[in-house]
Write an enzyme that holds these catalytic residues in place. Structure first.
Site, PDB file in Angstrom:
ATOM      1  N   THR A 203      27.079 -43.493 -40.014  1.00 27.31           N
ATOM      2  CA  THR A 203      26.071 -42.553 -39.530  1.00 27.31           C
ATOM      3  C   THR A 203      26.128 -42.409 -38.009  1.00 27.31           C
ATOM      4  OG1 THR A 203      24.633 -43.144 -41.371  1.00 27.31           O
ATOM      5  CG2 THR A 203      23.587 -42.090 -39.479  1.00 27.31           C
TER       6      THR A 203
ATOM      7  N   HIS B   6      28.776 -40.062 -37.110  1.00 25.96           N
ATOM      8  CA  HIS B   6      28.362 -38.666 -37.294  1.00 25.96           C
ATOM      9  C   HIS B   6      27.562 -38.178 -36.091  1.00 25.96           C
ATOM     10  CE1 HIS B   6      29.701 -38.014 -41.397  1.00 25.96           C
ATOM     11  NE2 HIS B   6      29.190 -39.187 -41.754  1.00 25.96           N
TER      12      HIS B   6
END
Lengths: 347, 347, 347, 347
Positions: B45, B48
């Site tokens: 994450t 990202h």
């Protein structure tokens, strides 16, 4: 007709349509019984075979006696059969399973790797007689109405689906209100659903759903399904989805409405691979999903029997049309119209 | 640096990349503790957010201190806090939940409708200090190695996934051998999987999978995954699928190999809606599927603690690279290479 | 009465009986609400405290305001309270739990190791006002009848018991038809029991059981319970036992009638250790047994709400007697007679 | 010995002791196979029959070939048998079930109401040959050591018990470290128990328990079991109780140590009805309890196979003594001493 032949609806050759025929009365193997058919009912699968779609063409090997929802009387028993008795009134489980594979040996007979379905893989019951394994003949009380006895196989799909989740005191969406969906609605009510919402694309069926206990019955294309059910649930959505249609839009609506942590049972067969919002419908939502096939052998039959005998589920409104075997073309026409409950055939 | 500021990795504005910054040390609310960060680790994450993909752009509101896998020492407590103690060594649960919604009130805190994720929705822990709700600070033994303490949040994803199914004495396929997949392999072994097969598209990770106990580690694109696993399972396929990749081909391979009646737990996030063979992968197969998000609060933390303290799972090989906070660009480069286990940052 | 005092039923000192008293209106802590009591109902536990039996003497520390089944209106909120709103009509969960122990943190608040029960461990609600944690005040629709609102706590015991097993399409024996047993009978019917058999030693309660849906209601001492239920079940016995009496003979009858593989939920409190046929009642029979205490926090409250709002369970016949607080001696006399449903008190 | 007779250990008449005898080789029914016995092992049940206690006297009808833990080679097949093959090496499930009753038809064959146990209700396997239903002959790899093949039936009791609860990452107490208890300890370790504590009254068995993975092995009468396990669990007690002894004191200790909300599986057979603290051990504690009988047919066999083939459980240390059939008196003497693991007999 000679003493050794019977009338039957058959698929004579690869291609659309059925035919009435005079065929030999089947002989019974040592583990089988011969059942004199008292009534049969038409399933969506029969319609596929009637129309001879791709699935039928790939699986069915004509000539074949069709039909798999059947009740009747045991008139002969093979050498090894100890039950049921001659004269007993029975409903038939349509899947003949092997009892030997690892699925059969672990209480998962519905997943038997050698299953043979009557009316599809071997001769069925749109006929005067059918031979079938004794264990597939489920005894009924002698006075059970034909209209209920004949539905037990199909009702089992509804019971299997509704019992595959925990819907006690929960809000439930049933997508698809064909006959199995309708019986699922009645079952969900009987086992404590707090509310049942239904969708379909037939107004006839939506009316039927309301009569069987749906709190709200919405047209999947013409009504604002998502808006209406969100309003009804104070924005929360539903706890449980019972997917009985196989329609991609219904699947999408159903999962969009499913609450995080919700449960879904899937019986409807889709037209093919579908586009599916994996992340939002399954992963982030922590959904619990279970595919449903056939009936759990034999748990579902015991459960169905309990619901019927206690009066918790009343199947008597389900059969809306009755025909003689010979009138099969009219029967299939009604069935195809979407303006029917179950259609029953009698020899 | 003044006494009231600290260094932190922040996303300064909408767009790619991070920045080292000097920001105020957070103040604690009445239910919060202030934790002096001892180590943090990088999650997919974070990558990202670093790259600023569509998901990040739609959710993250800069400026923000990033990072959500954190361990450290409690150095201050808000007025209402009774535990943990000042000086305790804690790992952080990254989801701050409301305790009031129906999910929180029914043991489903991971589905809290008001959840706020540190490093995503509020300031995170790639910094010298972080303020967080006291209930999110999970006490560790004082001598737990940093490399293990920092992994507990991420390990919890693996535990949640492996515990979401029954894999005792079963054959298990883990699709995706990134860090969470690797920890899932180790967990599956520890709780009695009969065999564990792994797939990935990185040879580095497949080697890692083998070292952590996979019986077979296959390249999802270059090896004949379906053929090899069918051979290994005598044609039967696997009882359990743990989907950790989100890759459409892995999902398809995984469900093709799943036995009828099998179970699948899904943690991997797909790139978007996918084409999925609904009938064969779910309905006819009677698969049982569960989406997995975060950790069950707080069951998973207790379970993870049990596995670590008993020695059933050894997380020590997982951290393969260590960097100072300031070296974050190098750290993210390693992370992006696919040639790493977990990457750890220390202030 | 001054503006700061209220009337209340108290246990003034160790010993039998209660007393009306003028006591201070409680002040609210930061997480608490003050509730103006609209109705309360009497539980068997209150009768134990009234009579001052061994259990009471060992646990209760007078002086104490008694009573734990309460509904009323929120009239004041502590500093940290965000819900419920002032003016909301609430029913009270009687167990005040800590939210911190491992039970509370894993969805098992009913097993909280620091639980404090109102009317037993801290002041209760047979009074004009009660202060209690905000999370214990469960909002009702404003128009919910007092007779139903006041029963929610006790109804929760019935729901917890009936939901602790799978009784869908099953034959169920409920041993003990006091108020909780009666509500359990109604609940079992609502969630799909095929048949419900009840036993008790009060003809009044057996009649009540029949009115609430029992198929057969038998006197545990005067009727041939085992013979009658075996006949009714074609020799098989029952699938499910819901033990609500704590009476050793009922426990023995219940387990003697339980089928192999059956399930039992146990709420009734026995007079002390009992002689129990371990092998035949548990081991050889492969029984599944679960002890039931309180309500699952807060699952049971959601489930109870669902059953009430859908109309699946109608609690309105349960309250059979109404008294003013001041008439508590008459109320307890009725309660002790065994010739009542629930007895309600109003300030 | 003629070609048609074999040697066998029999119970010739009602009363203590066994006898070597020359008896006819059994003939096979259509669904049976004839198995040439390669090894058998002695169970506690055999010892009861040897001593001719009340239970034996009430159930066993001499003359009878005894013994029910058996492995061997298929040498003949009845007319209807399709598997296993002639020459296959098989272990025997000792319960011959009917396949027709409602238990058999719902995946609960271990509860079959017509079950007949070899060596108890019909001739057993302490002999050169045994005839048994084909479905009871479980195929082994040809090279499986006799010492492991012969234990599969008894190991199945351990697997059934350990799999009846969720002990992943949990603290587990096993009361009773006889052979089944010992195998249960090994199984609990293999499927992820955080800690395993064992009690027994034989120091020999406690040492054995430690070698098989118990973290703590305590003498039930001479050690402070409750104090020691409370210390070991920081005062909390255990999450799971596996009761393998049937001893009333062990049952009491086990439930006293069980945490609220904990799970117990009960295999041990008590000497008769016992005094049991119903309220504190079951009701207030909200314990979940399940009786365990035999093996789940056939789930347990698949699970046991998985644990053995993966190497998760190593049964090779279990057989500690080997005798020829003729030496049965010595074998039973060792078995009675409490100073043995499993005792194996070979023809």
């Amino acid at each position: 007709m000679s003493a050794d032949t019977m009338k039957a609806i058959i698929k004579p050759t690869a291609g659309p349509g059925f035919q009435m025929a005079e065929v030999p009365i089947p002989t019974v193997a040592p583990n089988e019984v011969l059942v004199k058919v008292k009534a049969a009912s038409i399933c969506g699968t029969d319609l596929h075979i009637y129309r001879w779609d791709d699935w039928s063409a790939s699986r069915v090997r004509p000539p074949l006696v069709v039909g798999h929802e059947v009740c009747g009387e045991v008139v002969e028993r093979g050498a090894n059969v100890t039950e049921p008795e001659i004269g007993e009134f029975v409903s038939l489980e349509s899947h003949v399973v092997c009892n030997h594979c690892s699925y059969c040996r672990t209480g998962q007979g519905h997943l038997c790797e050698n299953t043979r379905l009557i009316g599809v893989d071997r001769d069925g019951g749109f006929a005067e007689y059918i031979a079938i394994d004794a264990q597939n003949a489920w005894p009924n009380p002698p006075d059970l109405p034909l209209e209920i006895a004949v539905l037990q196989e199909n009702f089992g799909n509804a019971v299997h689906t509704a019992f595959a989740v925990d819907l006690r005191a929960k809000k439930v969406l049933v997508t698809g209100a064909g006959p199995v969906g309708l019986m699922t609605i009645a079952t969900a009510r009987a086992i404590g659903a707090r509310a049942v919402y239904a969708t379909d694309i037939s107004r006839y069926r939506l009316d039927f759903a309301t009569r069987l206990g749906a709190d709200l019955a919405l047209h999947a294309q013409e009504d604002d399904v998502i808006g209406a059910i969100r309003r009804e649930t104070e924005g929360e959505g539903v706890d449980v989805l019972l997917e009985m249609s196989g329609a991609p839009t219904a699947i999408d609506q159903g999962f969009a409405l499913l609450k995080p942590g919700g449960e879904a049972a899937l019986l409807g067969v889709a037209p093919g691979p579908i586009e599916f919002d994996w992340n939002h419908h399954l992963v982030f939502k922590s959904a619990r999903v279970v595919g449903v096939y056939g009936r759990r052998l034999w748990h579902t039959w015991y459960q169905a029997r309990g619901l019927i005998r206690s009066g918790a589920v009343d199947l008597s409104p389900l059969v809306t049309h009755r025909f003689k075997l010979e009138e099969f073309d009219s029967a299939f026409e009604v069935m195809a119209s979407g303006e029917s409950g179950k259609v029953m055939l009698t020899p």
